[in-house]
Design an enzyme around this catalytic site. Structure first.
Site, PDB file in Angstrom:
ATOM      1  N   LYS A  11      60.484  19.855 -60.505  1.00  0.00           N
ATOM      2  CA  LYS A  11      60.993  18.524 -60.892  1.00  0.00           C
ATOM      3  C   LYS A  11      59.880  17.498 -60.783  1.00  0.00           C
ATOM      4  CE  LYS A  11      61.031  16.570 -56.612  1.00  0.00           C
ATOM      5  NZ  LYS A  11      60.106  15.528 -56.206  1.00  0.00           N
ATOM      6  N   PRO A  96      53.492  24.345 -58.411  1.00  0.00           N
ATOM      7  CA  PRO A  96      52.444  24.072 -57.424  1.00  0.00           C
ATOM      8  C   PRO A  96      53.005  23.977 -56.003  1.00  0.00           C
ATOM      9  CG  PRO A  96      52.317  22.515 -59.252  1.00  0.00           C
ATOM     10  CD  PRO A  96      53.543  23.338 -59.478  1.00  0.00           C
ATOM     11  N   VAL A  97      52.273  24.528 -55.051  1.00  0.00           N
ATOM     12  CA  VAL A  97      52.706  24.505 -53.649  1.00  0.00           C
ATOM     13  C   VAL A  97      52.319  23.156 -53.041  1.00  0.00           C
ATOM     14  CG1 VAL A  97      52.383  25.597 -51.385  1.00  0.00           C
ATOM     15  CG2 VAL A  97      52.472  27.013 -53.458  1.00  0.00           C
ATOM     16  N   ALA A  98      53.253  22.534 -52.309  1.00  0.00           N
ATOM     17  CA  ALA A  98      53.021  21.218 -51.685  1.00  0.00           C
ATOM     18  C   ALA A  98      52.501  20.217 -52.716  1.00  0.00           C
ATOM     19  CB  ALA A  98      52.056  21.317 -50.498  1.00  0.00           C
ATOM     20  N   MET A 101      56.539  18.612 -56.372  1.00  0.00           N
ATOM     21  CA  MET A 101      57.412  19.044 -57.474  1.00  0.00           C
ATOM     22  C   MET A 101      58.590  19.869 -56.954  1.00  0.00           C
ATOM     23  SD  MET A 101      54.753  19.762 -60.545  1.00  0.00           S
ATOM     24  CE  MET A 101      55.949  19.257 -61.781  1.00  0.00           C
ATOM     25  N   ALA A 102      58.853  19.779 -55.653  1.00  0.00           N
ATOM     26  CA  ALA A 102      60.023  20.422 -55.023  1.00  0.00           C
ATOM     27  C   ALA A 102      60.004  21.941 -55.131  1.00  0.00           C
ATOM     28  CB  ALA A 102      61.333  19.858 -55.581  1.00  0.00           C
ATOM     29  N   GLY A 103      58.819  22.532 -55.079  1.00  0.00           N
ATOM     30  CA  GLY A 103      58.719  23.992 -55.178  1.00  0.00           C
ATOM     31  C   GLY A 103      59.477  24.704 -54.060  1.00  0.00           C
ATOM     32  N   GLY A 104      59.354  24.231 -52.842  1.00  0.00           N
ATOM     33  CA  GLY A 104      60.057  24.856 -51.711  1.00  0.00           C
ATOM     34  C   GLY A 104      61.561  24.724 -51.863  1.00  0.00           C
ATOM     35  N   ALA A 106      63.125  24.314 -54.666  1.00  0.00           N
ATOM     36  CA  ALA A 106      63.502  25.151 -55.812  1.00  0.00           C
ATOM     37  C   ALA A 106      63.723  26.588 -55.345  1.00  0.00           C
ATOM     38  CB  ALA A 106      62.414  25.101 -56.888  1.00  0.00           C
ATOM     39  N   ASP A 138      65.963  18.030 -51.770  1.00  0.00           N
ATOM     40  CA  ASP A 138      65.893  18.277 -53.213  1.00  0.00           C
ATOM     41  C   ASP A 138      66.600  19.572 -53.636  1.00  0.00           C
ATOM     42  OD1 ASP A 138      64.329  15.982 -53.357  1.00  0.00           O
ATOM     43  OD2 ASP A 138      62.450  17.095 -53.274  1.00  0.00           O
TER      44      ASP A 138
HETATM   45  O1  C5P Z   1      64.372  17.005 -47.028  1.00  0.00           O
HETATM   46  P1  C5P Z   1      62.951  17.420 -47.086  1.00  0.00           P
HETATM   47  O2  C5P Z   1      62.669  18.657 -46.296  1.00  0.00           O
HETATM   48  O3  C5P Z   1      62.386  17.483 -48.460  1.00  0.00           O
HETATM   49  O4  C5P Z   1      62.169  16.248 -46.360  1.00  0.00           O
HETATM   50  C1  C5P Z   1      60.878  16.414 -45.850  1.00  0.00           C
HETATM   51  C2  C5P Z   1      60.503  15.151 -45.103  1.00  0.00           C
HETATM   52  O5  C5P Z   1      60.326  14.065 -46.028  1.00  0.00           O
HETATM   53  C3  C5P Z   1      61.533  14.637 -44.116  1.00  0.00           C
HETATM   54  O6  C5P Z   1      61.388  15.259 -42.876  1.00  0.00           O
HETATM   55  C4  C5P Z   1      61.201  13.162 -44.064  1.00  0.00           C
HETATM   56  O7  C5P Z   1      60.071  12.933 -43.256  1.00  0.00           O
HETATM   57  C5  C5P Z   1      60.793  12.857 -45.493  1.00  0.00           C
HETATM   58  N1  C5P Z   1      61.908  12.358 -46.301  1.00  0.00           N
HETATM   59  C6  C5P Z   1      62.386  11.071 -46.066  1.00  0.00           C
HETATM   60  N2  C5P Z   1      63.420  10.586 -46.808  1.00  0.00           N
HETATM   61  C7  C5P Z   1      63.985  11.334 -47.787  1.00  0.00           C
HETATM   62  C8  C5P Z   1      63.505  12.635 -48.055  1.00  0.00           C
HETATM   63  C9  C5P Z   1      62.464  13.119 -47.295  1.00  0.00           C
HETATM   64  O8  C5P Z   1      61.883  10.379 -45.176  1.00  0.00           O
HETATM   65  N3  C5P Z   1      64.988  10.820 -48.486  1.00  0.00           N
END
Ligand code: C5P
Length: 299
Positions: A11, A96-98, A101-104, A106, A138
């Protein structure tokens, strides 16, 4: 039971408006998620335990222990549905990793769909989505795909009408950025200033509805972009190079460092991709189009 293969897209956030940090550490968002045609595949095969192996150019950067989101997804579904068997997961990385693009996420969405089919647990998308939200902000969007307005921490979704296909060029950086570090840098830059509630301008939804790439290019916007550019200053040059090549708009994708360039059509995508590759501003350049559907069984 034969193995199940699920394909899931990457994404980009067309708009990522970041509100105040909440007591739970997440930030309140108003975002427009949009899937593009870069895919991961997750193959789930019968096994006694849950395990994962990774294939692809960046495979070494993905953990294969408990922290792997596909493993967490399989375990979460098993615990919820009372499944006592396991699954061997193979993740073929094309996202792409990190890369922002929400690979993890996905992979987590794909693992939920794949294990649900493998184990015959028969959960609906709504139930999988509730499990997915426990795994990452995501994941819910990875299950549905397309183009959607996301609120809350990104898990509350409303589908957006899209009047056509949009064409993208993606500049992929050599090394990734940590999402928590990018949010922390945004908080640092904001300091004690009051932060407004996040919003998506009506022009964005109008441009999507009309399928108007030029109008959409003008309103791409990401509140995390300045923080990502502070942590990876080379992104400024990448964005400028793509715009200099005639892209209709440019934005850092999510928490970065992938830069997404909106272009008029596939021909311009080729021009911009070749120009970016020649300028050597990023490690890799890919072309993609969107929207595409979310995690789907392909076998
Ligand atoms: O939910 P996800 O694992 O993608 O989030 C990773 C980190 O990104 C969270 O631990 C937080 O630090 C940050 N985050 C945030 N607000 C969001 C989504 C992610 O602060 N709405």
């Amino acid at each position: 039971m034969p193995s199940v293969t699920v394909r899931v897209p990457a994404k980009v956030n067309l708009v990522l408006s970041v509100g105040p940090r909440r007591p739970d550490g997440f930030h309140e968002l108003a975002t427009v998620f949009h899937t593009v045609s870069l895919f991961d595949e997750v193959v789930a095969s019968p096994a006694e335990e849950v395990s994962v192996t990774i294939e692809g150019a960046q495979a070494d950067s993905v953990p294969v222990d408990e922290s792997n989101l596909a493993v967490q997804a399989a375990r979460t579904l098993a615990a919820y549905a009372g499944v006592t068997t396991g699954a061997r997961l193979l993740v073929r990385k094309g996202i792409p990793v990190a890369g922002g693009m929400a690979g993890g996420s996905a992979d987590a969405a794909a693992a939920l769909v794949a294990c649900d089919a493998l184990w015959g647990t028969g959960l609906g998308r709504a139930e999988l989505s509730i499990l997915g939200t426990r795994l990452g902000s995501d994941v819910s969007f990875g299950l549905v795909g397309g183009t959607a307005l996301g609120t809350g921490r990104g898990e509350r979704l409303t589908p957006a009408m899209v009047g056509g296909t949009f064409h993208w060029v993606l500049a992929i950086a050599e090394s990734g950025l940590s999402t928590p570090e990018v949010y922390a840098e945004l908080d640092r830059q904001r300091g004690k200033r009051a932060v407004a509630a996040p919003t998506v301008a009506p022009e964005v939804l109008a441009a999507l509805r009309a399928g108007d790439a030029e109008a959409l290019g003008a309103v791409l916007d990401n509140d995390l972009q300045p923080a990502a550019c502070t942590l990876a200053p080379e992104l400024e040059a990448t964005l400028e190079t793509g715009l200099g090549l005639g892209a209709l708009g440019a934005v850092v994708s999510g928490s970065g460092p992938t830069c997404a360039f909106l272009v008029r059509d596939p021909e311009q995508a080729l021009d911009v991709a070749m120009g970016l590759a020649a300028a050597e501003v990023s490690a890799d350049v890919q072309r993609a189009s969107g929207p595409v559907p979310g995690a789907r069984v392909v076998t």
